[in-house]
Scaffold this motif. Structure first.
Motif, PDB file in Angstrom:
ATOM      1  N   HIS B  18      15.570  -8.658  -4.204  1.00  0.00           N
ATOM      2  CA  HIS B  18      14.205  -8.778  -3.711  1.00  0.00           C
ATOM      3  C   HIS B  18      13.746  -7.509  -3.018  1.00  0.00           C
ATOM      4  O   HIS B  18      12.644  -7.022  -3.247  1.00  0.00           O
ATOM      5  CB  HIS B  18      14.111  -9.948  -2.723  1.00  0.00           C
ATOM      6  N   ILE B  19      14.627  -6.984  -2.156  1.00  0.00           N
ATOM      7  CA  ILE B  19      14.267  -5.789  -1.389  1.00  0.00           C
ATOM      8  C   ILE B  19      13.933  -4.643  -2.330  1.00  0.00           C
ATOM      9  O   ILE B  19      12.922  -3.942  -2.167  1.00  0.00           O
ATOM     10  CB  ILE B  19      15.408  -5.407  -0.417  1.00  0.00           C
ATOM     11  N   ALA B  20      14.768  -4.488  -3.360  1.00  0.00           N
ATOM     12  CA  ALA B  20      14.530  -3.406  -4.326  1.00  0.00           C
ATOM     13  C   ALA B  20      13.179  -3.592  -5.004  1.00  0.00           C
ATOM     14  O   ALA B  20      12.385  -2.654  -5.132  1.00  0.00           O
ATOM     15  CB  ALA B  20      15.648  -3.386  -5.367  1.00  0.00           C
ATOM     16  N   LEU B  21      12.925  -4.835  -5.408  1.00  0.00           N
ATOM     17  CA  LEU B  21      11.672  -5.144  -6.098  1.00  0.00           C
ATOM     18  C   LEU B  21      10.471  -4.810  -5.214  1.00  0.00           C
ATOM     19  O   LEU B  21       9.473  -4.214  -5.657  1.00  0.00           O
ATOM     20  CB  LEU B  21      11.657  -6.624  -6.470  1.00  0.00           C
ATOM     21  N   ILE B  24       9.885  -1.146  -4.776  1.00  0.00           N
ATOM     22  CA  ILE B  24       9.241  -0.569  -5.963  1.00  0.00           C
ATOM     23  C   ILE B  24       7.745  -0.888  -5.964  1.00  0.00           C
ATOM     24  O   ILE B  24       6.909  -0.016  -6.216  1.00  0.00           O
ATOM     25  CB  ILE B  24       9.923  -1.083  -7.246  1.00  0.00           C
ATOM     26  N   SER B  25       7.410  -2.156  -5.640  1.00  0.00           N
ATOM     27  CA  SER B  25       5.987  -2.516  -5.689  1.00  0.00           C
ATOM     28  C   SER B  25       5.195  -1.765  -4.616  1.00  0.00           C
ATOM     29  O   SER B  25       4.065  -1.345  -4.852  1.00  0.00           O
ATOM     30  CB  SER B  25       5.798  -4.028  -5.556  1.00  0.00           C
ATOM     31  N   LEU B  26       5.823  -1.531  -3.438  1.00  0.00           N
ATOM     32  CA  LEU B  26       5.170  -0.719  -2.405  1.00  0.00           C
ATOM     33  C   LEU B  26       4.934   0.699  -2.910  1.00  0.00           C
ATOM     34  O   LEU B  26       3.854   1.278  -2.762  1.00  0.00           O
ATOM     35  CB  LEU B  26       6.055  -0.680  -1.151  1.00  0.00           C
ATOM     36  N   GLY B  27       6.005   1.245  -3.550  1.00  0.00           N
ATOM     37  CA  GLY B  27       5.897   2.591  -4.110  1.00  0.00           C
ATOM     38  C   GLY B  27       4.809   2.679  -5.153  1.00  0.00           C
ATOM     39  O   GLY B  27       4.052   3.658  -5.208  1.00  0.00           O
ATOM     40  N   MET B  28       4.688   1.619  -5.983  1.00  0.00           N
ATOM     41  CA  MET B  28       3.658   1.585  -7.028  1.00  0.00           C
ATOM     42  C   MET B  28       2.261   1.675  -6.416  1.00  0.00           C
ATOM     43  O   MET B  28       1.399   2.396  -6.912  1.00  0.00           O
ATOM     44  CB  MET B  28       3.761   0.292  -7.841  1.00  0.00           C
ATOM     45  N   LEU B 173       3.481  -5.918   5.376  1.00  0.00           N
ATOM     46  CA  LEU B 173       4.074  -7.240   5.545  1.00  0.00           C
ATOM     47  C   LEU B 173       3.675  -8.163   4.406  1.00  0.00           C
ATOM     48  O   LEU B 173       4.470  -8.934   3.871  1.00  0.00           O
ATOM     49  CB  LEU B 173       3.611  -7.822   6.888  1.00  0.00           C
ATOM     50  N   LEU B 174       2.392  -8.036   4.015  1.00  0.00           N
ATOM     51  CA  LEU B 174       1.850  -8.859   2.928  1.00  0.00           C
ATOM     52  C   LEU B 174       2.606  -8.588   1.631  1.00  0.00           C
ATOM     53  O   LEU B 174       2.986  -9.505   0.908  1.00  0.00           O
ATOM     54  CB  LEU B 174       0.358  -8.527   2.762  1.00  0.00           C
ATOM     55  N   VAL B 175       2.837  -7.291   1.364  1.00  0.00           N
ATOM     56  CA  VAL B 175       3.534  -6.915   0.135  1.00  0.00           C
ATOM     57  C   VAL B 175       4.964  -7.441   0.175  1.00  0.00           C
ATOM     58  O   VAL B 175       5.477  -7.993  -0.805  1.00  0.00           O
ATOM     59  CB  VAL B 175       3.524  -5.384  -0.043  1.00  0.00           C
ATOM     60  N   ILE B 176       5.638  -7.301   1.355  1.00  0.00           N
ATOM     61  CA  ILE B 176       7.043  -7.691   1.460  1.00  0.00           C
ATOM     62  C   ILE B 176       7.209  -9.205   1.360  1.00  0.00           C
ATOM     63  O   ILE B 176       8.118  -9.699   0.704  1.00  0.00           O
ATOM     64  CB  ILE B 176       7.641  -7.170   2.795  1.00  0.00           C
ATOM     65  N   THR B 177       6.280  -9.967   1.990  1.00  0.00           N
ATOM     66  CA  THR B 177       6.457 -11.417   2.013  1.00  0.00           C
ATOM     67  C   THR B 177       5.938 -12.118   0.767  1.00  0.00           C
ATOM     68  O   THR B 177       6.268 -13.273   0.535  1.00  0.00           O
ATOM     69  CB  THR B 177       5.744 -12.033   3.232  1.00  0.00           C
ATOM     70  N   SER B 178       5.114 -11.428  -0.044  1.00  0.00           N
ATOM     71  CA  SER B 178       4.618 -12.109  -1.250  1.00  0.00           C
ATOM     72  C   SER B 178       5.744 -12.199  -2.273  1.00  0.00           C
ATOM     73  O   SER B 178       6.527 -11.276  -2.440  1.00  0.00           O
ATOM     74  CB  SER B 178       3.421 -11.349  -1.825  1.00  0.00           C
ATOM     75  N   LYS B 179       5.823 -13.351  -2.932  1.00  0.00           N
ATOM     76  CA  LYS B 179       6.981 -13.625  -3.789  1.00  0.00           C
ATOM     77  C   LYS B 179       6.879 -12.930  -5.137  1.00  0.00           C
ATOM     78  O   LYS B 179       7.877 -12.628  -5.762  1.00  0.00           O
ATOM     79  CB  LYS B 179       7.112 -15.137  -3.993  1.00  0.00           C
ATOM     80  N   GLU B 180       5.681 -12.757  -5.624  1.00  0.00           N
ATOM     81  CA  GLU B 180       5.540 -12.186  -6.979  1.00  0.00           C
ATOM     82  C   GLU B 180       5.599 -10.672  -6.961  1.00  0.00           C
ATOM     83  O   GLU B 180       4.955 -10.045  -6.164  1.00  0.00           O
ATOM     84  CB  GLU B 180       4.206 -12.660  -7.587  1.00  0.00           C
TER      85      GLU B 180
END
Lengths: 177, 180
Positions: B18-21, B24-28, B173-180
């Motif tokens: 999850h952390i990796a994902l 990556i999405s934060l980086g995107m 926080l929003l990015v980290i806690t969202s599941k998708e």
């Protein structure tokens, strides 16, 4: 899984997108608008041409400015910036524009202009260090010029655009006073 | 369980995958913002494609907090256009209108004079000492589009850095806690 933060985020994103789209559409409707402005510019009096001590050229002009720009206004128009410029061409400098008069019109009701104005046309001399050089071709002597009225349309949101009306056939004095 | 409890539960539930994902999405998000900005720079030919109006010198046309879109373009600069220029010794660029133009055919250059619509005099007082004209190298772009009020977001954030940190934190926080 939904939390209130996610919902706020979604609502914000959607409203920003809708607002942006509305602004774009409002700006595009300006492109469909076909105004029919009437402009009449005259030179009533040309003063003597002066070469000032610092090398600048200056001449006083009396102009009659009449225009009806009511039809330029649309629902997305915030204001018109209207100005009259003297324009001339010289082989050394190419194209030259000197603004003589300007006004801001914020309401359609005020878009009829009928004024006589006195304005000074000034060509600043080129300065190199401390000295001033009235270079050949950088003066106002004997210039054939036209008067052009420009109106820059500033929107409530969206793109700016500028339109103009050109009145050619004026000349400045050949010699200094 | 409120939103806070949900968030804590979500953080507890994360594993390495999850952390990796999420990284990556934060980086995107960060890189796509960068791509949009740099792309706009290429497309408009201006080093700052969007500027926020900070002063009232162009009122009532532009007010503090309005946003301007810039475009450099190849067409020669003409009287009546609104240009953004920088002056030596001043950090903040100025947005004013061109009122005089003199071209120089030999050098392929131009000399322009600017004025703020709301100012009584021209801009020679704002220019560097002994500078009479703006030339090509001073001009950063010309205004082609306008959007009211939006610039207040950046003005508020630069004036109150805590609001900026709070917003960045909340988004992260929003990015980290969202599941998708």
């Amino acid at each position: 899984m939904y939390s209130w933060i996610l919902r706020v985020n979604t609502v914000l994103t959607l409203s920003v997108t809708v607002l942006a789209a509305l602004c774009a559409v409002a700006s595009m409707t300006d492109g469909l608008h076909r105004p029919s402005p009437a402009v009449e510019l005259k030179v009533l009096n040309v003063g003597p041409l002066e070469r000032l001590r610092n090398g600048d050229d200056r001449i006083a002009l009396t102009l009659s400015i009449k225009a009806d720009l009511e039809s330029v206004f649309t629902w997305n128009t915030k204001q018109l910036f209207v100005f009259v410029a003297a324009e001339y061409w010289s082989p050394e400098e190419g194209f030259n524009q000197i603004s003589l008069w300007d006004t801001i019109i914020e309401k359609k009701e005020n878009a009829k202009i009928d004024q006589q104005i006195k304005s000074k046309m000034l060509r600043k001399a080129t300065r190199v260090g401390y000295f001033t050089y009235p270079f050949q071709g950088k003066d106002l002597r004997g210039r054939d010029f036209n008067l052009t009225m420009y109106w820059n349309v500033m929107p409530i949101s969206g793109a700016f655009f500028t339109d103009k009306a050109v009145v050619p056939g004026f000349q400045l004095p050949i010699s200094y006073n | 369980m409120g939103a806070y409890g949900d968030a804590v539960a979500a953080i507890k539930a994360t594993n390495f995958r999850h952390i990796a994902l999420q990284a990556i999405s934060l980086g995107m998000i960060v890189t796509s913002a960068l791509i949009i900005w740099k792309g706009l720079m290429c497309f408009t030919g201006s080093e700052s494609p969007v500027v926020v109006v900070l002063s009232g010198s162009m009122e009532p046309g532009f007010r503090r907090g309005d946003i301007l879109f810039l475009h450099m373009g190849k067409a020669p600069i003409r009287a009546g256009e609104i240009v953004v220029f920088h002056v030596e010794g001043r950090d903040i660029p100025i947005v004013h209108r061109v009122i005089k133009v003199h071209e120089n055919v030999e050098k392929g250059d131009f000399e322009v004079l600017t004025k703020g619509d709301n100012n009584t005099g021209d801009d020679r007082l704002l220019y560097a000492q002994n500078q009479l004209w703006l030339q090509r190298q001073h001009i950063m772009g010309r205004a082609v589009g306008f959007l009211p009020y939006v610039g207040w977001v950046t003005i508020i954030m630069t004036e109150n850095p805590y609001i900026k940190y709070f917003l960045i934190g909340a988004l992260g926080l929003l990015v980290i806690t969202s599941k998708e």
